[in-house]
Design a protein around this motif. Structure first.
Motif, PDB file in Angstrom:
ATOM      1  N   GLY A   1      -3.289   0.211  -3.352  1.00 61.56           N
ATOM      2  CA  GLY A   1      -2.584  -1.048  -3.200  1.00 61.56           C
ATOM      3  C   GLY A   1      -2.163  -1.545  -4.566  1.00 61.56           C
ATOM      4  O   GLY A   1      -2.920  -1.430  -5.530  1.00 61.56           O
TER       5      GLY A   1
ATOM      6  N   ILE B   1      -5.252   5.968  -0.305  1.00 64.92           N
ATOM      7  CA  ILE B   1      -4.397   4.804  -0.110  1.00 64.92           C
ATOM      8  C   ILE B   1      -4.653   3.846  -1.267  1.00 64.92           C
ATOM      9  O   ILE B   1      -5.793   3.457  -1.528  1.00 64.92           O
ATOM     10  CB  ILE B   1      -4.679   4.115   1.233  1.00 64.92           C
ATOM     11  CG1 ILE B   1      -4.436   5.092   2.385  1.00 64.92           C
ATOM     12  CG2 ILE B   1      -3.794   2.881   1.395  1.00 64.92           C
ATOM     13  CD1 ILE B   1      -4.853   4.574   3.739  1.00 64.92           C
TER      14      ILE B   1
ATOM     15  N   ARG C   1       0.540   5.849  -0.317  1.00 59.45           N
ATOM     16  CA  ARG C   1      -0.334   7.015  -0.184  1.00 59.45           C
ATOM     17  C   ARG C   1      -0.007   8.004  -1.293  1.00 59.45           C
ATOM     18  O   ARG C   1       1.147   8.288  -1.576  1.00 59.45           O
ATOM     19  CB  ARG C   1      -0.118   7.661   1.179  1.00 59.45           C
ATOM     20  CG  ARG C   1      -1.059   8.804   1.474  1.00 59.45           C
ATOM     21  CD  ARG C   1      -0.917   9.280   2.903  1.00 59.45           C
ATOM     22  NE  ARG C   1      -1.287   8.255   3.867  1.00 59.45           N
ATOM     23  CZ  ARG C   1      -2.538   7.977   4.238  1.00 59.45           C
ATOM     24  NH1 ARG C   1      -3.533   8.663   3.723  1.00 59.45           N
ATOM     25  NH2 ARG C   1      -2.794   7.052   5.117  1.00 59.45           N
TER      26      ARG C   1
ATOM     27  N   THR D   1       0.843  -1.189   0.000  1.00 57.15           N
ATOM     28  CA  THR D   1       0.000   0.000   0.000  1.00 57.15           C
ATOM     29  C   THR D   1       0.881   1.243   0.000  1.00 57.15           C
ATOM     30  O   THR D   1       1.972   1.248   0.571  1.00 57.15           O
ATOM     31  CB  THR D   1      -0.954   0.032   1.212  1.00 57.15           C
ATOM     32  OG1 THR D   1      -0.215   0.018   2.419  1.00 57.15           O
ATOM     33  CG2 THR D   1      -1.922  -1.136   1.166  1.00 57.15           C
TER      34      THR D   1
ATOM     35  N   VAL E   1      -8.749   0.982   0.800  1.00 58.12           N
ATOM     36  CA  VAL E   1      -7.591   0.812  -0.066  1.00 58.12           C
ATOM     37  C   VAL E   1      -8.108   0.602  -1.483  1.00 58.12           C
ATOM     38  O   VAL E   1      -8.909  -0.302  -1.733  1.00 58.12           O
ATOM     39  CB  VAL E   1      -6.714  -0.385   0.372  1.00 58.12           C
ATOM     40  CG1 VAL E   1      -5.565  -0.605  -0.594  1.00 58.12           C
ATOM     41  CG2 VAL E   1      -6.200  -0.188   1.791  1.00 58.12           C
TER      42      VAL E   1
END
Length: 165
Positions: free
Chosen positions: A43, A41, A36, A34, A153
């Motif tokens: 993945g 966020i 940012r 993951t 995510v």
């Protein structure tokens, strides 16, 4: 990236006291790194990741879209570098000490993405992945997953990233 920045999330079913860490789980899972970008966020499957680079000189290329920051020479391999923030249409920011490049290999095509910060590695169960609502569809997102801490995510579609960039 230091070891303390990498974490693996496990559920109770991932640990077998007689065998140590999880034998085969009944559910299909995949590991995701993951990161940012613009307070979102994302993945990306670890199957695509070659390495994470924190310091590398990017050579600018003329007549490229604004999200293509240039190329790097990674042990003889020329790798185009995309600022994922710009690619998503978000405003540019100054790079910081947490900014890094994640080098991906998608179907034998190498590409680097600049992200604001790398977070952790998660084991994600395929059955927990939800589709993105049609009215909020983003071309680079293939799905999303809600985490126990109420964060979401977004799972990056690496094939679309390579094919449309």
């Amino acid at each position: 990236m230091s070891a303390e920045n990498t974490q693996t999330t496990m559920t109770g079913s991932d640990y077998d006291s007689t065998k140590g860490l999880a034998s085969e789980s009944k559910e299909a899972t995949e590991r995701y790194l993951t990161f940012r970008t613009d307070n979102l966020i994302f993945g990306v499957s670890t199957n695509y990741i070659i390495e994470i680079i924190t310091n590398h000189v990017i050579t600018a290329m003329p007549m490229m879209p604004n999200y293509v920051k240039g190329i790097i020479n990674l042990r003889g391999q020329i790798v185009p570098i995309i600022d994922i923030r710009s690619r998503l249409g978000k405003p540019a920011i100054e790079y910081t000490n947490t900014t890094c490049v994640i080098v991906l290999n998608v179907d034998s095509v190498f590409i680097g993405i600049i992200v604001d910060a790398v977070e952790q590695v998660l084991d994600i169960d395929y059955s927990r992945i939800s589709s993105v609502p049609a009215n909020n569809r983003e071309e680079l997102v293939s799905g999303m997953i809600s985490m126990p801490d109420n964060k979401v995510v977004l799972l990056m579609d690496c094939e679309t990233l390579v094919n449309n960039s």
